[in-house]
Design an enzyme around this catalytic site. Sequence first.
Site, PDB file in Angstrom:
ATOM      1  N   SER A 132      40.718  -1.424 -24.102  1.00  0.00           N
ATOM      2  CA  SER A 132      40.337  -2.648 -23.406  1.00  0.00           C
ATOM      3  C   SER A 132      41.256  -2.797 -22.203  1.00  0.00           C
ATOM      4  O   SER A 132      42.348  -2.220 -22.168  1.00  0.00           O
ATOM      5  CB  SER A 132      40.501  -3.849 -24.344  1.00  0.00           C
ATOM      6  OG  SER A 132      40.447  -5.072 -23.634  1.00  0.00           O
ATOM      7  N   TYR A 145      45.993  -8.909 -30.255  1.00  0.00           N
ATOM      8  CA  TYR A 145      44.962  -7.964 -29.849  1.00  0.00           C
ATOM      9  C   TYR A 145      45.496  -6.975 -28.815  1.00  0.00           C
ATOM     10  O   TYR A 145      45.306  -5.756 -28.948  1.00  0.00           O
ATOM     11  CB  TYR A 145      43.754  -8.715 -29.284  1.00  0.00           C
ATOM     12  CG  TYR A 145      42.646  -7.813 -28.809  1.00  0.00           C
ATOM     13  CD1 TYR A 145      41.929  -7.034 -29.706  1.00  0.00           C
ATOM     14  CD2 TYR A 145      42.305  -7.737 -27.455  1.00  0.00           C
ATOM     15  CE1 TYR A 145      40.910  -6.198 -29.277  1.00  0.00           C
ATOM     16  CE2 TYR A 145      41.283  -6.908 -27.017  1.00  0.00           C
ATOM     17  CZ  TYR A 145      40.592  -6.147 -27.931  1.00  0.00           C
ATOM     18  OH  TYR A 145      39.589  -5.311 -27.501  1.00  0.00           O
TER      19      TYR A 145
END
Length: 273
Positions: A132, A145
């Site tokens: 990501s 995350y």
Amino acid sequence: MTDETVLITGCSSGIGRATAELFLDDGWTVYATSRNADDITDLADDGARTDALDVTSNDDVARVIDRIDDEIGSLDCLVNNAGYGLYGPLEDIPATELHDQFDVNVYGPHRLIRAALPLLRVAEGTVCNVSSVQGRLSVPGGGAYSGSKFALEAMSDALRAEVEPFNVDVVLIEPGPVETNFQERAGSEADDLIPGNEYDWVYESIEDSTTVSGSLPITSTPEEVATTIHDAASVSAPETRYPVGRFARLVVNTRLLPDRVRDAVFGLVRRFA
């Protein structure tokens, strides 16, 4: 048609499903997996070889890799796509939930890579780790995350040099916001935390981002990410990193700013929240 084989995790929806469909359209032998095999029966109808695979289970990983070994004997591409986002201030996140985040997003790909590398060496294949832009830039509320994706990026960098003598490629796919149910689940995970009063602005920013990100013009589609994965798996010398979408490319460049500049931006967000 091709005689190449790909294993994809997290195919029940979003990026994983779009990736499985694209590889199928190109004639690959596709092993599409999900925690619940009932979620991907339509992919089986389309020709995929489906299986239940919980990436936190050593037994599941071994069983699926053994199946590919028995049926094919090699593997051209492993797509580590399964993952989820845990958002919230780090002080409010219990260690057990942080462990679960890493178990899926970091230990899961590690399990698959270890098990699949003997087959990938036979085919001189490619590992595609779906990371990501938050694996390049961490923001308030995203420490858990981002921490998992930073770890995946670091492991991929090390792995790339380790397997280069075997002509195995390692690629990082770095999407920005994507039109999937990812943000919905991330919001649900944040709702399960027990918040204190100290971080109201962090929770507000998480809620705002999960509400609007899916409708932003900078949002990519799962098909765009799938195309990037397929392209990386199909060339002989792929790039090491593929930011997907305009927002992703912008964030990667923002990472070059001094830390104090980014901290000042976060400070403005806090004051206006």
